[in-house]
Design an enzyme around this catalytic site. Structure first.
Site, PDB file in Angstrom:
ATOM      1  CB  SER A  29     -34.479 -58.286  72.262  1.00 17.85           C
ATOM      2  OG  SER A  29     -34.052 -56.932  72.342  1.00 17.85           O
ATOM      3  N   GLY A  61     -35.932 -58.102  76.415  1.00 17.51           N
ATOM      4  CA  GLY A  61     -36.360 -57.214  77.493  1.00 17.51           C
ATOM      5  C   GLY A  61     -35.504 -57.255  78.734  1.00 17.51           C
ATOM      6  CG  ASN A 106     -33.645 -53.974  77.121  1.00 18.49           C
ATOM      7  OD1 ASN A 106     -34.173 -53.369  76.202  1.00 18.49           O
ATOM      8  ND2 ASN A 106     -33.430 -55.286  77.076  1.00 18.49           N
ATOM      9  CG  ASP A 109     -37.670 -52.436  66.417  1.00 17.31           C
ATOM     10  OD1 ASP A 109     -36.694 -52.330  65.652  1.00 17.31           O
ATOM     11  OD2 ASP A 109     -37.773 -53.375  67.226  1.00 17.31           O
ATOM     12  CG  HIS A 111     -34.864 -55.363  68.161  1.00 13.59           C
ATOM     13  ND1 HIS A 111     -35.918 -54.572  68.563  1.00 13.59           N
ATOM     14  CD2 HIS A 111     -34.335 -55.921  69.278  1.00 13.59           C
ATOM     15  CE1 HIS A 111     -36.042 -54.649  69.879  1.00 13.59           C
ATOM     16  NE2 HIS A 111     -35.089 -55.448  70.338  1.00 13.59           N
TER      17      HIS A 111
END
Length: 215
Positions: free
Chosen positions: A36, A73, A101, A182, A185
């Protein structure tokens, strides 16, 4: 810049980057492969780093097409599973950003290292110039884990003799003004900082690629 929705068309040589459509053609193809952070989660596609990178390259006389091959993801296992499919894009240079991740999921760093090593083995066999994006893990994973994770990227860069961006999110991570809500990002401003940081590594890779092509 081409997003994943256009990847198949790119592989077939049908779709070209709008930024290059009025040009005489591209010198080469750079594939930004990652999760991402590459895809540009939370921002417009023109604000994600592959688009900004192509913009900066063109501005400075580098007619390179940058393909956004990021999948939100994705773990390093997922990246490994699609690396041969990615080769259909016929990249000259690959910016490989994967593993974040894995860290967030607590995957054994040895597994992550093995997966990335296998990806690099494939790319090396295809004589593709690689820029490896280094990653660091959040402190709450514990010092033992974060230390082991941080060692993955320098070790692989040395082993495979590829360029290493020490930390892909340098100057962006943990800065609220440069990240989405978040806290993970980058936002549009964050991606501009990120591209400014990685740009020298990419142009060095281009110079290396041109040198190989000239032989």
């Amino acid at each position: 810049m081409l997003t994943l929705t256009a990847v198949i068309a790119v592989a077939l040589g049908v779709t070209t980057s709008p930024a290059l459509s009025a040009e005489t053609g591209s010198e080469g193809v750079i594939v930004a492969m990652g999760d991402s952070l590459t895809e540009g989660y939370g921002v417009m596609e023109e604000e994600a780093y592959p688009a900004l990178l192509q913009e900066m390259l063109l501005k400075n006389g580098y007619k390179f097409k940058v393909v956004n091959a990021g999948i939100s993801g994705e773990t390093s296992s997922g990246a490994l599973s699609r690396v041969r499919w990615m080769l259909r894009l016929k990249p000259d240079i690959v910016i490989l950003e994967t593993g974040a991740n894995d860290g967030l999921l607590g995957i054994d760093p040895a597994v992550t290292e093995k997966n990335i090593a296998q990806i690099l083995t494939v790319l090396k066999k295809e004589n593709i110039t690689v820029v490896l994006a280094g990653m660091k893990m959040v402190p709450n994973m514990g010092k033992t884990y974060t230390d082991a994770f941080a060692k993955i990227y320098p070790a692989l860069a040395e082993k495979f003799h590829v360029a290493l961006i020490p930390f892909f999110l340098e100057g962006v991570a943990a800065d609220p003004s440069l990240n989405n809500g978040d806290g993970i990002h980058p936002n549009a401003a964050g991606y501009r900082v990120l591209v400014g940081n990685i740009y020298p590594y990419v142009t060095s890779a281009i110079d290396k690629w041109k040198s190989k092509e000239a032989k």
